[in-house]
Structure formats: C-alpha cells, structure tokens
Design an enzyme around this catalytic site. Structure first.
Site, short mmCIF file in Angstrom:
data_model
loop_
_atom_site.label_atom_id
_atom_site.label_comp_id
_atom_site.label_asym_id
_atom_site.label_seq_id
_atom_site.Cartn_x
_atom_site.Cartn_y
_atom_site.Cartn_z
N LYS A 274 0.85 -1.37 0.03
CA LYS A 274 0.04 -0.14 0.16
C LYS A 274 0.92 1.46 -0.04
CE LYS A 274 -3.76 2.57 0.10
NZ LYS A 274 -4.63 2.44 1.15
N LYS B 178 -1.41 11.30 6.30
CA LYS B 178 -1.50 10.24 7.09
C LYS B 178 -0.51 8.93 6.60
CE LYS B 178 -4.13 7.11 7.96
NZ LYS B 178 -4.32 5.70 7.44
#
Length: 288
Positions: free
Chosen positions: A172, A240
């Site tokens: 990811k 984030k």
C-alpha cells in the site's frame, strides 16, 4: 457462507460490510459511535455488538477498517479489544492503512493466541468500496489467507497475498508513492495547459488515450480542471499515509524525494482549508 464481523463503519467499512451481507454472509458489526452501527443494521440486517471483543466472539473472520495505528491498537488490544474475544483458528483481516510494524506485531500476538492475522489494506477509495471493486493487498500466512480470500472478494475485484506479515502494508505504501507523483504530474500538466490557453477538456480526452493516460487522469482530470475536489480520499488521510511511507523509508533507506515534496504540497493544501478536499486538490495550490 461465513460467520463474520466488521469493526469500523466509516466511509469504507460501511459499504464493505454491506457487500458481505449482500453475499449471504452472517454479519455482526461494531462502530465506536453506536448510532452508525444501529443505522447499518436497520438498513442491512445482521446484528451489532457493544464492544470489539463481543463482536469478535465465535466469528470465523473478523474484519477491521479504522483510522490509524492507534485506533487499530485500541480495537484489537484495548481492554475490550477484539483479540480478547477471537476464537481459536479464526482469522483477523485488517483493512486499515497502517504501518508494517504494527502488522507484524499483531501477527505475532495473534499467533500466540491461536488465531491468524492478515494485513490487507485496500485501494480504490470510497467509490471502490461502494461498488465492491476494491484492490486488496495482503500480508500473512498462506493457509488463513486462502480461507479469507473468497470472503474478501465480496467487496473486491482483486486480492493477492504478497508476502509475510507487513507485506500488504508495504505494498500500500508503494501504491501511495505512485499516486502522489501521478497526481502532482497531472496537476502541473493541467495548470500548464490552462496557462497556455488550451482547451484542457479536449487535451485530457486526447492524451488519456496515450502513454500519459492513468486512472487519475480518467477519473480526476476533468474535475481537477473544473476546480472540484469532493470526489474521494481526503488530503488529511493522504498525509497520514505519506507519513507512514516516509517513516518506513527512513527505516529501510529508500530514497523518495518526490513523495516527500508532494507531502509538503499537501500540507500547503491543508493550510488553504483543503483538509477534507480529495487528493486531486494539489492543483489548487498552483492556481491560488
């Protein structure tokens, strides 16, 4: 059909859990704000539970999709965490985008408890979750993954085991690195074309058929050109994720200068009031 639970009914988890129920699985849900779980049950059936521990009890697979490492620790290892209620040989599948470090930690704790942990972050955004076409990147052990994969496919179009614990989260990170560079390039291209006096809608239509084409161009190019940024993954969440990427790069020695630069560009967008704009809003700082 499996007996499953879903922890976290945000913009991603809510439709993901719905797809599980629609595929015939027996679904129990939990959300920190109970009203959201009540609404989900009223809309979809199934049942809700008051704590992650209660939600996980007697389930074959427990899914989670929460905000960050801290949220994940709370929902798994907190006083009422799901890990305290997991059945032996059950599988915990975490769809949170979190650090590889916590994935490895939770994998080890799960093994000690007699159950399995799969880190399984997703790509495709809210639209992918709503339409059941997410891409799921997994890390963990082959046997529990093989049991979980058919159930995961209730809301996915692609799912693959990419290595041991943490490999899903690392994949990811690669995904987010690639997106950051693509969106910045697209933003600069559109900005340049507009300054040059081109019809950018026509330009995007043409170049999207060639080597410059990408998912971002096809799905965000026109709305970027129009200054519309209400279509997906928020800048706050991208920052984030990029923070996780940059921390991992410091650990493994990878050089990611473009990613670091784009992270700072997103910080500028936040200062402009764009914390909840989608990631395509990078163009806004060029046209301010």
């Amino acid at each position: 059909m499996a007996k499953v639970a879903f922890l976290g009914l945000g913009v991603m988890g809510y439709p993901m859990a719905r797809h599980l129920k629609a595929k015939g699985h027996e679904v129990t849900v939990y959300n920190r704000t109970a009203a959201k779980a009540e609404a989900w049950v009223a809309e979809n059936g199934g049942r809700m539970a008051a704590t992650p521990k209660e939600t996980a009890r007697d389930q074959e697979i427990v899914f989670a999709c929460v905000g960050n490492d801290a949220d994940l620790r709370e929902v798994t290892m907190g006083p009422d965490g799901a890990f305290h209620g997991m059945s032996r040989d059950a599988v915990f599948v975490d769809h949170t985008t979190a650090s590889a470090e916590i994935a490895r930690e939770l994998h080890e704790l799960a093994a000690r408890g007699g159950f399995a942990f799969i880190d399984a972050p997703v790509s495709g955004g809210q639209a992918g979750a709503e339409n059941g076409v997410l891409t799921v990147m997994c890390g963990g052990d082959p046997e529990p993954y093989a049991r979980a994969e058919p159930v995961i496919m209730s809301f996915a179009r692609a799912c693959r085991l990419l290595g041991p614990a943490g490999a899903g989260q690392l994949t990811k990170m690669v995904n987010q690195i690639c997106i950051a560079g693509l969106v910045q390039g697209l933003a600069e291209g559109i900005h340049f074309g507009k300054r040059a006096g081109l019809d950018m809608e026509a330009v995007l239509d043409v170049i999207s058929k060639g080597a410059a084409g990408s998912w971002q161009m096809e799905n965000r190019g026109k709305t970027m050109n129009q200054g519309q940024f209400e279509f997906g993954f928020a800048v706050d969440w991208m920052r984030k994720d990029l923070g996780i990427v940059l921390a991992e790069a410091r650990r493994n020695g990878a050089q990611v200068p473009v990613t670091a630069l784009v992270d700072q560009f997103y910080a500028e967008v936040q200062k402009m009031g764009g914390r909840r704009w989608d990631t395509s809003s990078l163009i806004a700082r060029l046209e301010e």
